[in-house]
Design a protein around this motif. Structure first.
Motif, short mmCIF file in Angstrom:
data_model
loop_
_atom_site.label_atom_id
_atom_site.label_comp_id
_atom_site.label_asym_id
_atom_site.label_seq_id
_atom_site.Cartn_x
_atom_site.Cartn_y
_atom_site.Cartn_z
N UNK A 8 0.83 -1.20 0.00
CA UNK A 8 0.00 0.00 0.00
C UNK A 8 0.87 1.26 0.00
N UNK A 9 1.90 1.27 0.85
CA UNK A 9 2.79 2.44 0.93
C UNK A 9 3.49 2.69 -0.41
N UNK A 10 3.98 1.63 -1.05
CA UNK A 10 4.65 1.77 -2.34
C UNK A 10 3.68 2.28 -3.40
N UNK A 11 2.47 1.78 -3.38
CA UNK A 11 1.45 2.21 -4.33
C UNK A 11 1.13 3.69 -4.14
N UNK A 12 1.00 4.13 -2.91
CA UNK A 12 0.72 5.54 -2.63
C UNK A 12 1.88 6.42 -3.08
N UNK A 13 3.11 5.98 -2.80
CA UNK A 13 4.28 6.74 -3.23
C UNK A 13 4.33 6.84 -4.75
N UNK A 14 4.10 5.73 -5.42
CA UNK A 14 4.12 5.69 -6.89
C UNK A 14 3.07 6.65 -7.46
N UNK A 15 1.86 6.57 -6.95
CA UNK A 15 0.78 7.42 -7.48
C UNK A 15 1.02 8.90 -7.21
N UNK A 16 1.38 9.21 -5.99
CA UNK A 16 1.51 10.62 -5.61
C UNK A 16 2.75 11.26 -6.20
N UNK A 17 3.84 10.52 -6.26
CA UNK A 17 5.04 11.06 -6.89
C UNK A 17 4.80 11.23 -8.39
N UNK A 18 4.14 10.27 -9.01
CA UNK A 18 3.81 10.38 -10.43
C UNK A 18 2.95 11.60 -10.72
#
Length: 140
Positions: A8-18
Motif C-alpha cells: 500500500x505504501x509503495x502504491x501511494x508513493x508511486x501514485x503521488x510522486x507520479x
C-alpha cells in the motif's frame, strides 16, 4: 484503520510522486515512461527495441507505443539494424538529450523538495532503505 503494509505504501508513493512529476515531464513533451526510455538511452545511446522492453520490464506493445511517441516528438530515431530486417535500433537525438537534461533537473528539484521535508536523519535512511528493498526484490 491506518494502513502501513509495504504494498500500500509503495502504491501511494508511486501514485503521488507520479502526479507531482507528470506536469514536469509533460512540459518537454514526454510521458513518465518516455522519460525512462530516454534515461536508458542516455546511459547507452543506441539500444535495440527488445533491449528496451527487457530493461523496462514492460509489454512489447507498450514500449513500442512509447518509442513511437518519442520518435514523433523528435526525441529518438529508429533505424533497421543492418543484416536483420526484424530488429530496429533506437537512438536518442540531441533534442531528446536536451529534453532529458531539462526534465532530470526539474525532477531532481522535486525530489530535493520532498527530502527536505524529512528530518535530516531520515533522508539517507529513506533512500537507502528503498534501494535495499529494490535490491532484495531484484535478487529473488
Amino acid at each position: 484503520m491506518e494502513r502501513t503494509d509495504l504494498h500500500w505504501l509503495a502504491l501511494q508513493l508511486y501514485r503521488r510522486l507520479g502526479t507531482r512529476e507528470l506536469p514536469t515531464v509533460r512540459e518537454q513533451g514526454l510521458s513518465l515512461w518516455g522519460y525512462e526510455v530516454l534515461t536508458l538511452l542516455v546511459d547507452a545511446p543506441v539500444r535495440g527495441q527488445l533491449e528496451l522492453v527487457d530493461a523496462l520490464e514492460l509489454d512489447k506493445t507498450k514500449v513500442m507505443r512509447i518509442v513511437d511517441e518519442l520518435e514523433a516528438a523528435g526525441h529518438v530515431t529508429r533505424e533497421q539494424v543492418s543484416g536483420d530486417r526484424r530488429r530496429r535500433a533506437v537512438t536518442i537525438t540531441p533534442g531528446g538529450r536536451r529534453a532529458w537534461r531539462h526534465t532530470r533537473r526539474a525532477l531532481a528539484a522535486i525530489e530535493d523538495d520532498l527530502y527536505a521535508r524529512l528530518p535530516v536523519e531520515a533522508r539517507d535512511a529513506t533512500r537507502n532503505g528503498l534501494l535495499r528493498l529494490v535490491e532484495v526484490l531484484s535478487a529473488d
